[in-house]
Structure formats: C-alpha cells, structure tokens
Write a protein that holds these residues in place. Structure first.
Motif, PDB file in Angstrom:
ATOM      1  N   ALA A  65       0.618  -1.230  -0.041  1.00  0.00           N
ATOM      2  CA  ALA A  65       0.131   0.168  -0.080  1.00  0.00           C
ATOM      3  C   ALA A  65       0.942   1.336  -0.026  1.00  0.00           C
ATOM      4  CB  ALA A  65      -0.766  -0.058   1.265  1.00  0.00           C
ATOM      5  N   ASP A  66       0.421   2.318  -0.859  1.00  0.00           N
ATOM      6  CA  ASP A  66       1.224   3.531  -0.891  1.00  0.00           C
ATOM      7  C   ASP A  66       0.184   4.298   0.157  1.00  0.00           C
ATOM      8  OD1 ASP A  66       2.361   6.096  -1.258  1.00  0.00           O
ATOM      9  OD2 ASP A  66       1.677   6.096  -3.457  1.00  0.00           O
ATOM     10  N   ILE A  67       1.028   4.731   1.056  1.00  0.00           N
ATOM     11  CA  ILE A  67       0.366   5.534   2.385  1.00  0.00           C
ATOM     12  C   ILE A  67       0.013   6.937   1.881  1.00  0.00           C
ATOM     13  CG2 ILE A  67       0.541   6.588   4.553  1.00  0.00           C
ATOM     14  CD1 ILE A  67       2.583   4.272   5.213  1.00  0.00           C
ATOM     15  N   CYS A  68       0.863   7.428   0.963  1.00  0.00           N
ATOM     16  CA  CYS A  68       0.568   8.769   0.267  1.00  0.00           C
ATOM     17  C   CYS A  68      -0.373   8.661  -1.017  1.00  0.00           C
ATOM     18  CB  CYS A  68       1.817   9.384  -0.113  1.00  0.00           C
ATOM     19  SG  CYS A  68       2.710   9.749   1.415  1.00  0.00           S
ATOM     20  N   ALA A  69      -1.091   7.596  -1.144  1.00  0.00           N
ATOM     21  CA  ALA A  69      -1.796   7.298  -2.264  1.00  0.00           C
ATOM     22  C   ALA A  69      -3.009   8.793  -2.393  1.00  0.00           C
ATOM     23  CB  ALA A  69      -2.756   6.025  -2.438  1.00  0.00           C
ATOM     24  N   ALA A  70      -3.449   9.258  -1.461  1.00  0.00           N
ATOM     25  CA  ALA A  70      -4.264  10.393  -1.577  1.00  0.00           C
ATOM     26  C   ALA A  70      -3.681  11.848  -2.297  1.00  0.00           C
ATOM     27  CB  ALA A  70      -4.699  11.018  -0.096  1.00  0.00           C
ATOM     28  N   THR A  71      -2.418  11.524  -2.452  1.00  0.00           N
ATOM     29  CA  THR A  71      -1.537  12.871  -3.127  1.00  0.00           C
ATOM     30  C   THR A  71      -0.840  12.257  -4.315  1.00  0.00           C
ATOM     31  OG1 THR A  71      -0.240  14.456  -2.842  1.00  0.00           O
ATOM     32  CG2 THR A  71       0.161  12.747  -1.350  1.00  0.00           C
ATOM     33  N   ASP A  72      -0.388  13.191  -5.226  1.00  0.00           N
ATOM     34  CA  ASP A  72       0.445  12.651  -6.131  1.00  0.00           C
ATOM     35  C   ASP A  72       1.912  13.151  -6.055  1.00  0.00           C
ATOM     36  OD1 ASP A  72      -0.057  15.109  -6.854  1.00  0.00           O
ATOM     37  OD2 ASP A  72      -0.644  14.794  -9.066  1.00  0.00           O
ATOM     38  N   ARG A  73       2.170  13.690  -4.970  1.00  0.00           N
ATOM     39  CA  ARG A  73       3.671  14.379  -4.953  1.00  0.00           C
ATOM     40  C   ARG A  73       4.672  13.261  -4.560  1.00  0.00           C
ATOM     41  NH1 ARG A  73       3.455  18.895  -7.603  1.00  0.00           N
ATOM     42  NH2 ARG A  73       1.745  20.249  -7.263  1.00  0.00           N
ATOM     43  N   TYR A  74       4.222  12.303  -3.560  1.00  0.00           N
ATOM     44  CA  TYR A  74       5.373  11.524  -3.110  1.00  0.00           C
ATOM     45  C   TYR A  74       4.682  10.047  -2.812  1.00  0.00           C
ATOM     46  CZ  TYR A  74       7.571  15.915  -1.967  1.00  0.00           C
ATOM     47  OH  TYR A  74       8.268  17.327  -1.968  1.00  0.00           O
TER      48      TYR A  74
END
Length: 318
Positions: A93-102
């Motif tokens: 899982a990408d923990i920062c999936a809510a953003t496209d920055r990191y």
C-alpha cells in the motif's frame, strides 16, 4: 518543545532547542507548531487530526528515501522479502495514495519514501517527514538517502557512501535564503553510521564501495558542467578542468539532494547517511549510454547494501 522566549531572537530559540537533543526523539525546530490546533502534512495526504500518526508510525527505526517512486516501491518489496513478510507485489500500500507528490511504503520498522528530484523537492518532503516522525514520537531513527549519481574518476556501478556533502565550490555547507537573509547550515553526516555502512559493504563484497565527498548542485545540466543541455556557456576544457578540481578536492560523485538532506537531518537529531551508485564517469562523458538492464542492476546496489544493513541491525543476518 520549549516556547518562544520573550526578547530572544529566532537564532537564540534554535540554540535553546539544540540542547534538548539526547533522548533519541526527533526534534523539530519550529516553536510555532505548538500553537497550531492541527498539523496538515499536505504533500503526504496525512494530518494530526485525520490520522493516528502515533499508531501508524511509532515503531519506525529506519527511513530510506530516494528520488524515484518506482525505485522506492521496489526497495519496499525487497525489504519485505528480506524481513520475511509473506505477501505479493499487488498488496503493498502507498500511504501517500491520496496525493500525487510522493509515495510512501511501510514494512515493519522500515519506511520507504520517494522525494522527487532536486533540493526543493526533497526539502518539502523532509519538512513533512521530520514532523511526522516527531508527531509519532519515533526514537533512535536512522535515515538514509539511496539513489543514483554521476561519478568523478570512478568506474560506473561504484557505490559511494558520502562522508561530506559539499556545494559547487566544494564547501561542506548548504546555503538557503530565508526571508531576505542568507542562512548557511553545516552538512554533517553521522560518522558512526558511515563506518557501519562501509563495514557492511565489505562483508557482502558484491560490488565496489568507497567513501568520498558528494557534490550537491541545484541543476542537472549547467550546474553540473554538462555540455549536452539546451544552454552551455563553457568549453569542454573548462568543464574538464572544473571536474578535475572537484576530484582533487575529494569529490567522487555529483547529485542534487545531499546537502539539504544532511543539513536538515543534523539539525533535527537524525542519524543520516547518503549512499548512491554512480551511473557513469563524468570525466569520460555526460550522457548515460549504459544498457537498461545494467542500469537496473546498478540501481539495486545501494538497496542491497541498505537492506543488508537493516537486517544486521535487526539481528536477521545468517
């Protein structure tokens, strides 16, 4: 954190905060944060009110950062395999999936985060990462940048452990304009961690690893003396002479993040190191013409070293 003291300059407040180091916690250098009802880590898509950062991250001991989101996902998958986690590639899982920055991945006590390319991008990431570690009350965290670089006088594929991050004048410092003042910060990296990594590389002995200075620039083309950019105002001889001066000053590779990384981690009490593989020798040319499969193998070398280092720290090496 200590409150702002009446009559003290911002520099004096920072000096007061420096004295708080020693308990293993990550220390932010901003007393204003104590006055905020919420801290929104915007570029991560996380926040102190929207997420339980203590529950999510308090066990983090190792943070590994690198420019490419795909590379950091590959590193997370490698760490998961090396630490014995059973799962397939599709469920990470990408923990920062809510953003496209990191992009951010967590495997047990290991956090893997992408930082993009260049000082501004990694600086934004580090501000929010350091605050995250602070809010999560993480202790005794080690943070390592793993990435690629251009070598100076070394064979492609050589892994460089940075002992000093220097600027384009070969000075061990990071220069930043804050309001209308120039602030200069030291770029000290953790000597003990450097030696541990070097010892670990000697034990696995799969590729050549050396310790040397890393030059950090603000630009990939002109700032690194390349002849193949859209703009170039110097001759090939001037370029060669400059790179030779860098080599004579102890510089063994060039990248675009190490100085601010070293400066910020040092100020916040984080044990930090930079480990980059060289993709070419800049004394021999400016463009990367190595076959893709060879480059992929090169890029795995820092990951192999750091995964071995982490396993050793966790007592998992056989």
């Amino acid at each position: 954190m200590a409150p702002i003291l009446a009559g003290k300059t911002s520099e004096a407040v920072v000096t007061d905060l420096v004295g708080q180091l020693g308990n293993g916690l990550v220390h932010i250098r901003n007393p204003h944060l104590d006055l905020m009802p919420e801290d929104n880590l915007y570029h991560f898509g996380l926040g102190t009110k929207t997420h339980n950062l203590l529950a999510m991250f308090s066990d983090v001991k190792f943070v590994c950062v690198g420019g490419s989101a795909n590379r950091m996902k590959a590193f997370a998958l490698l760490i998961r395999k090396e630490l014995g986690f059973e799962s397939d590639e599709n469920d990470i899982a990408d923990i920062c999936a809510a953003t496209d920055r990191y992009s951010m991945y967590k495997v047990g006590p290991v956090l893997a985060i992408s930082h993009g390319m260049g000082i501004p991008s990694i600086s934004i990431m580090l501000h929010e990462l350091i605050k995250l570690l602070h809010h999560a009350k993480c202790r005794d965290v080690m943070i390592i940048r793993i990435g690629t670089s251009g070598g100076i006088g070394v064979q492609p594929g050589t892994v460089i452990i940075t002992d000093s991050a220097v600027d384009a004048f070969f000075r061990p410092q990071f220069e930043l304009t804050v309001l209308d003042k120039v602030v200069i910060r030291g770029t000290e990296l953790d000597k003990e961690l450097i030696q541990e990594l070097l010892q670990c590389s000697q034990e696995i002995s799969q590729f050549n690893t050396i310790v040397g200075h890393t030059m950090c620039t603000y630009d990939f083309y002109e700032g690194q003396g390349r002849l193949d950019g859209a703009l170039c105002s110097f001759s090939s001889q001037e370029k060669f002479d400059y790179l030779m001066r860098a080599n004579n000053a102890g510089v063994r590779n060039i990248e675009m993040e190490s100085s601010v990384f070293a400066a910020m981690c040092h100020l916040c009490g984080l044990k930090a190191a930079v480990v980059c593989v060289t993709l070419l020798d800049r004394l021999q040319g400016d463009q990367i013409n190595t076959p893709h499969d060879v480059l992929v193998e090169y890029q795995m070398r820092p990951q192999i070293l750091i995964s071995t280092f982490i396993k050793k720290h966790l007592g998992l090496n056989t």
